[in-house]
Design an enzyme around this catalytic site. Structure first.
Site, PDB file in Angstrom:
ATOM      1  N   ASP A 198      -6.037  35.108 -26.811  1.00  0.00           N
ATOM      2  CA  ASP A 198      -5.667  35.768 -27.956  1.00  0.00           C
ATOM      3  C   ASP A 198      -4.232  36.274 -27.814  1.00  0.00           C
ATOM      4  OD1 ASP A 198      -5.446  36.262 -30.549  1.00  0.00           O
ATOM      5  OD2 ASP A 198      -7.477  37.364 -30.415  1.00  0.00           O
ATOM      6  N   ASP A 227      -3.154  32.395 -33.928  1.00  0.00           N
ATOM      7  CA  ASP A 227      -2.421  32.838 -32.547  1.00  0.00           C
ATOM      8  C   ASP A 227      -3.534  33.163 -31.758  1.00  0.00           C
ATOM      9  OD1 ASP A 227      -3.775  34.970 -33.791  1.00  0.00           O
ATOM     10  OD2 ASP A 227      -2.394  36.328 -33.616  1.00  0.00           O
ATOM     11  N   LYS A 273      -6.663  49.869 -36.794  1.00  0.00           N
ATOM     12  CA  LYS A 273      -6.389  48.648 -36.254  1.00  0.00           C
ATOM     13  C   LYS A 273      -6.047  47.701 -37.416  1.00  0.00           C
ATOM     14  CE  LYS A 273      -8.182  44.459 -33.757  1.00  0.00           C
ATOM     15  NZ  LYS A 273      -9.522  43.959 -33.185  1.00  0.00           N
TER      16      LYS A 273
END
Length: 1262
Positions: free
Chosen positions: A949, A1177, A1018
């Site tokens: 990742d 991604d 986050k």
């Protein structure tokens, strides 16, 4: 010479002609002079008579004049005219007669010129007034009429006006009839104006520049037929008007009429629009070609010629398809050679060549291509069909070496024989041909009781009765629509493209899937319309022979993928194109079916919903036999409020809901296009051909009605799309299978009341019930009780939705458990890729991903087991700040817990349930246990996908664009011993700010002491680079704070507002280069949108991107059940939405970069023989090839950002938005224009970060 030569020729055929013309015999000059004088006298009398009529009628703007015409610029046709009475002339006399007649025609009388001039000035004045009126009253609102009133669509962009439209019918002589052998089955009702001054060999027809005959005043006909409604047109650019919702409606209507062999209905519709000067602007050459194509198949040359005439009268230019249609008709009807000669001559004058008729873009059906070739060879015997053009080369600089055919390249094969792939293709073909599939549900089957058996019998009886009722109602409604004379368009042909039983099957299937709380009327209508359209496409492809051609090609294509054939140095697209060239197959045939616009789909669905509500009845005593029977509707139309808007719902009667529950049916029915494929997908070779065999799938998915993306792709050089299509083919060719062990565990929990902690939704029976009393026993206040009821109802709806979603996923997974399957891919307008099957795919949640395994296994090798262990720890969310070595050591420490989880997932210590991704963690535990217990772990064949990742991938691209040293280090672009956690760094910076404010007495800063952590910030940090605003960031932080039990809930709003400000301040300080680039992109988009244009760019892989954000346009669809408002924000006729254009540009641009990086990695992994798939991604591969994939991933990231991305973007935008600027905008907003030029010219400066360091960074992707 021009197109008008073709008109006269085609409108008459071989022996007779469209125009009744005067021909000359060998009469003396004196007789000719006498005839000329007589004609002038008659003409003068006619002109004077017309003038008297004009003066008497004040409300008539223009009058009809017999035989009074303007001088014509084009005098010849490629069809030789048949003389009406005369004997044959000698060439010299014929030429002499032509010259004299030309002189007569080119010198109209003084009276004619005076009347024509006066008439022209008055007509221009009326058109000017109409234009000004529309310009003042035009608005973004559109109205679509109801089928009960006879129509579908009515643009409401201008208010109802009394604008009159001129219409004058010409009174020329009718043409001679076509010979019976050439016009069989065709009505020769073509009318034309007899033009003076035409010789026996040539006809004079109107030039393109000449206006059509003036018409009498009348009220324009609305598009979908309500005669009392007023059609208004948007004053839009010429290139936009061709692809609007109205144009697609007309095109789809004509296409369905031709499909039903109703040529006269299509011709009548086309003429209805053509007769009106205003409505004619809605037509384009595609619509004329469609009808022309229908007549050409029957050899009706006169009708084809008439349509050519109409094309010129409308001010349009025939395209290659027009000429191909005419020539195929000539080849079919065997016209004289000189007719074909003149047609080819005109084709050349319009800038085409004979060879162009056989290009890749041509869409021939059946023997049409052979007919065109036959017609050409009659006049040019040596002409041969040109060879197919050699494959175009990719022009993308980043991949020029990749596509260079230097040394042979061996691409990986699938673990299947060619025969196995062919058999699986046949299974997929049968699946798609059936259009729907019924599978068993995973819900536990209840024991059959008498009540269940009775309920099933009752349902069967009701469905049989409903079917009869629906068939009868559908036939009556079609008869009613067919008999109503309501305008040029109606719903009738859309209700005839399938058999009546097929419509009823689709309707009855939708009833069974209705949730108890009902479904939005618009959603149901759109789904019904879409299913009918998909079924229609299936029938069109079958009729065109496309399926047989694809089947033949696929049998050869299987040799490329199979393991038992010789390796070929071709990519899947290259090999398919090679086979297509050899067989003469053109993928353009797949784009021949016009798309039905969103408004038509909804209108069609609404009509069927109305039939459902009106026709479906049941007795009230189905569950209470003692009650007197009374027929009641099965479905009800109700209203509900959603976000302060009143929404129409279709809700089933509770009796039906209870009956379905009692029957406990154990099957689910899905459309075939939502299932995974049973064979490797058809490779993408064009923007409209690939993936499924029957189902209509586009290369670029878009919202309903958005056409600009597909048009960009079609206009893009084909070679520039090679990287996009090849990467999608590579992703789609990865075979999958089901992880049976995980599936069985999930199904057992699913059927045992679920588990919300493990994301297995409980059944609706477990939904909370509103409490009616306080813990003390006192009844709740009325307002409190109401809120409690609303809360419980909302929770119940959420549970039902999640339960059904999981039911679909698990049922499909169990249906595919013993098979290998594939996920065809396409992409969104930014280039991000997605699997086409919506329910079950690897982009799903944790549970869905855990069920999937690679169908092809590879041995673990020397480091594969270590990567499995590291992957396990990554899934748990533990040790994120630790190095890979530390994570591996931790996995070895807890090996006992890992093995316990694998052996006793539901009865052991359940260590796996505390993971961030519990189901994937459990699956990985089982894989590690198998590998460790294998005799030789390195030789263990693993099918398990290992993920790598990106570390806040959006910020990685920003840091690389700006060469930001500090930002690059924060997101692991620079090598380091331990991973840098940008989320922790931001939270630490926010904590610094908080402490300072707390010391200064800020109350909320003091309250937040001890609550600021990585998890709180986050999501906001992750999404800020994708355009999240402070408002959106506050909501994200608020959600995290609500999850903290210890945080005082009364301070959540104030705390989230404070924290989002500090997060943005921290990011601004830490990523200065990123903020500069983001601001440059935002301001550029704002100025571009202010100029009235949308933001466009081209990705580094050559894919064109356009942002589809425009001001809202509301389309109203009236029906007897409810008026429906369709809101569109992607209509190119509306001005750009400046706020959305500027806010969306930075995140969309970054998304286009991360998709480019993924595609580059996919292509190079494929060349290296690696299995590769991605979730944006997050890259997946076998444990054996993780190291190799990491190397490719880093190399391609460096290659991508060594390309001058921002400089190329600046150059493209300067060229597009500053070199061809509207003069009005330049004058009115000179400062904005100068600011835009200055801004686009000043690319943000780069820092000093060395991109080559990315190749050494362990934690760039990890």
């Amino acid at each position: 010479m021009s197109m008008l030569k073709l008109q006269g020729a085609l409108l008459r055929g071989t022996e007779s002609f469209w125009f009744g013309v005067r021909s000359y015999s060998s009469a003396r000059a004196k007789e000719e002079a006498r005839k000329k004088w007589a004609c002038e006298q008659v003409e003068l009398l006619e002109v004077l008579e017309a003038r008297v009529k004009q003066l008497q009628a004040d409300n008539v703007s223009e009058v009809a004049i017999d035989e009074a015409h303007l001088p014509l610029s084009r005098k010849s046709s490629f069809v030789q005219l048949a003389p009406r009475k005369a004997a044959a002339l000698s060439p010299a006399r014929n030429e002499h007669a032509s010259q004299r007649e030309d002189r007569v025609t080119s010198q109209p009388s003084r009276w004619t010129e005076k009347l024509n001039k006066e008439k022209s000035l008055k007509h221009k004045h009326i058109l000017s007034l109409e234009t000004k009126l529309l310009a003042v009253k035009v608005g973004p609102r559109t109205k679509v009429l109801s089928p009960q009133r006879g129509g579908l669509l009515d643009e409401r962009e201008a208010q109802r006006t009394a604008t009159a439209e001129s219409r004058t019918e010409s009174r020329g002589r009718p043409p001679k009839s076509q010979p019976a052998n050439e016009t069989k089955g065709c009505l020769d009702d073509t009318k034309a104006t007899a033009v003076r001054g035409t010789s026996g060999a040539e006809s004079l027809v109107r030039s393109r520049s000449q206006k059509s005959a003036p018409e009498k005043l009348r009220v324009p006909i609305p598009i979908w037929g309500e005669s009392e409604r007023k059609l208004s047109l948007s004053l839009v650019k010429e290139d936009r008007i061709q692809h609007g919702d109205i144009q697609l409606s007309i095109l789809s209507y004509l296409d369905t009429c031709l499909f039903l062999h109703q040529l006269e209905r299509a011709h009548h519709c086309l003429q209805s629009y053509h007769r009106s000067h205003i409505q004619r602007k809605l037509l384009d050459v595609r619509m004329y070609n469609l009808v022309m194509h229908g007549y050409a198949k029957k050899g009706c040359l006169n009708r084809v010629g008439h349509l050519f005439y109409l094309i010129g009268e409308a001010g349009l230019k025939p395209n290659l398809d027009s000429y191909a249609t005419a020539l195929s008709c000539m080849g079919r009807s065997r016209v004289k050679w000189n007719v074909i000669t003149r047609c080819l001559q005109q084709l050349k004058e319009d800038g085409f060549r004979e060879e162009d008729l056989f290009g890749e873009s041509m869409m021939y059906e059946g023997d049409e291509e052979e007919m065109v070739l036959s017609a050409i060879q009659r006049v040019v015997p040596a002409f041969q069909r040109p060879p197919r053009c050699p494959a175009k080369t990719c022009t993308v600089p980043l991949l020029r070496d990749y596509y260079a055919k230097g040394k042979p390249v061996s691409y990986p094969k699938l673990d299947f024989t060619a025969q196995q792939l062919r058999e699986q293709f046949q299974q997929q073909l049968a699946l798609e041909a059936s259009d729907a599939i019924t599978i068993d549900s995973v819900e536990v089957t209840k024991p059959l009781t008498a009540q269940t058996i009775n309920a099933r019998k009752t349902l069967s009886m009701l469905r049989s009765r409903w079917r009869e009722s629906l068939v009868q109602s559908l036939r009556e409604s079609k008869l009613h629509l067919d008999q109503r004379k309501s305008g040029p368009l109606s719903l009738y042909p859309f209700l005839c493209v399938l058999k009546d039983n097929e419509y009823v099957d689709i309707v009855l299937r939708s009833i069974s899937t209705l949730p108890p709380q009902g479904e939005s009327l618009v959603v149901i209508a759109r789904e019904l319309g879409t299913k009918i359209y998909n079924r229609y496409i299936l029938q069109k492809k079958n009729r065109s022979g496309l399926v047989e051609k694809v089947q033949s090609l696929y049998e050869s294509y299987a040799r490329l993928l199979a393991k038992d054939t010789q390796p070929d140095n071709y990519l899947p697209r290259e090999y398919w194109e090679k086979l297509a060239v050899e067989s003469g197959f053109s993928s353009s045939l797949a784009s021949k079916v016009p798309a039905w616009p969103h408004s038509v789909l909804v209108q069609l669905g609404l009509h069927l919903v109305e039939l459902m509500v009106q026709a479906l009845k049941m007795e009230t005593n189905l569950q209470t036999p003692g009650v007197e029977p009374k027929l009641i509707p099965v479905l009800y139309h109700v209203y509900s409020f959603r976000s302060k808007q009143q929404i129409g719902f279709i809700r089933p009667h509770p009796i039906l809901t209870n009956l379905l529950l009692e029957a406990a049916e154990t099957t689910l029915t899905f459309d075939s296009c939502v299932m995974p494929m049973l064979c490797p997908p058809v490779p993408w070779v064009s923007p409209h051909f690939g993936a499924y065999i029957f189902s209509s799938t586009k290369l670029m998915r878009c919202v309903d009605g958005a056409l600009q993306h597909q048009l960009l792709l079609e206009n893009c050089p084909h070679g520039d799309l090679y990287p996009i299509m090849d990467s999608l083919n590579q992703l789609g060719n990865c075979p999958w299978k089901v992880n049976q062990a995980i599936l069985d565990i999930v199904i057992s929990i699913f059927n045992h009341k679920g588990d919300e902690k493990l994301a297995v939704p409980p059944p609706p029976s477990e939904a909370p019930q509103p409490a009616k009393h306080l813990p003390s026993g006192q009844p709740l206040a009325k307002l409190t009780l109401k809120r409690e009821v609303v809360r419980c109802r909302k929770k119940a709806l959420e549970m039902y939705s999640l339960r059904m979603d999981t039911l679909y996923k698990l049922s499909i997974a169990r249906h595919m458990k013993d098979r290998v399957f594939w996920f065809p891919h396409n992409m969104d307008f930014r280039g991000r890729t997605y699997p086409c099957p919506p329910h079950f795919n690897h982009l799903g949640n944790d549970l869905t991903r855990a069920i999937l395994l690679f169908a092809e296994g590879k041995p673990l090798g020397p480091h594969g087991l270590d990567w499995l262990k590291i992957h396990l720890i990554n899934l748990t969310g533990l040790k994120k700040k630790n190095s890979l070595r530390d994570r591996l050591a931790y996995a070895n420490e807890i090996m006992a817990d890992i093995l316990d989880s694998a052996d006793y997932p539901l009865t052991g210590q359940k260590w796996w349930t505390n993971s961030d991704e519990p189901w994937q963690t459990l699956a990985c535990c089982m894989e590690i246990a198998k590998a460790i217990r294998a005799p030789e772990p390195a030789a263990y064949v693993s099918h398990f996908p290992v993920h790598q990742d990106g570390s806040c991938n959006g910020l990685q691209h920003y840091a690389a664009l700006g060469r930001d040293v500090i930002g690059a280090a924060s997101v692991n672009l620079a090598p380091c011993d331990a991973p840098q956690d940008v989320y922790s760094e931001v939270s630490q910076q926010v904590e610094v700010y908080r402490k300072c404010d707390a010391e200064q007495g800020v109350k909320i800063a003091q309250i937040l002491d001890g609550f600021i952590g990585r998890k709180v910030v986050k999501q906001t940090v992750m999404t800020v680079v994708y355009g999240v605003t402070r408002f959106g960031g506050r909501l994200q932080i608020e959600k995290r704070l609500k999850e903290m039990e210890d945080f005082p809930q009364e301070h959540i709003w104030e705390a989230s507002r404070y924290l989002v400000q500090q997060v943005f301040n921290s990011l601004k300080e830490m990523f200065s280069g990123t903020r500069e680039i983001q601001s440059w992109l935002t301001e550029s988009a704002r100025l571009i949108a202010m100029s009235g244009r949308t933001v466009e760019w081209v990705t580094p892989l050559g894919m064109p991107v356009i942002q589809p954000y425009h001001r809202s346009k509301v389309t109203t669809i009236n029906s007897s059940i409810q008026s429906v408002f369709l809101k569109s924000q992607h209509d190119t006729n509306q001005k750009p939405n400046t706020v959305k254009q500027k806010n969306a540009f930075p995140p969309n641009f970054i998304h286009s970069l991360d998709s480019s990086h993924m595609m580059l990695t996919a292509l190079h992994c494929h060349r290296q023989g690696l299995t590769f798939v991605s979730v944006h991604d997050c890259y997946w591969t076998h444990a054996l090839t993780v190291d190799e994939m990491n190397r490719v991933c880093r190399d391609q990231f460096v290659e991508l950002h060594n390309y001058p991305i921002l400089e190329k973007l600046s150059k493209f935008m300067l060229q597009k938005y500053c070199h061809n600027v509207p003069v009005e905008w330049k004058k009115q907003k000179t400062d904005d224009y100068k600011r835009l030029v200055r801004l686009l010219s000043s690319v943000p400066k780069r820092g000093d970060f060395d991109l080559e360091k990315v190749k050494e960074s362990t934690y760039f992707f990890s």
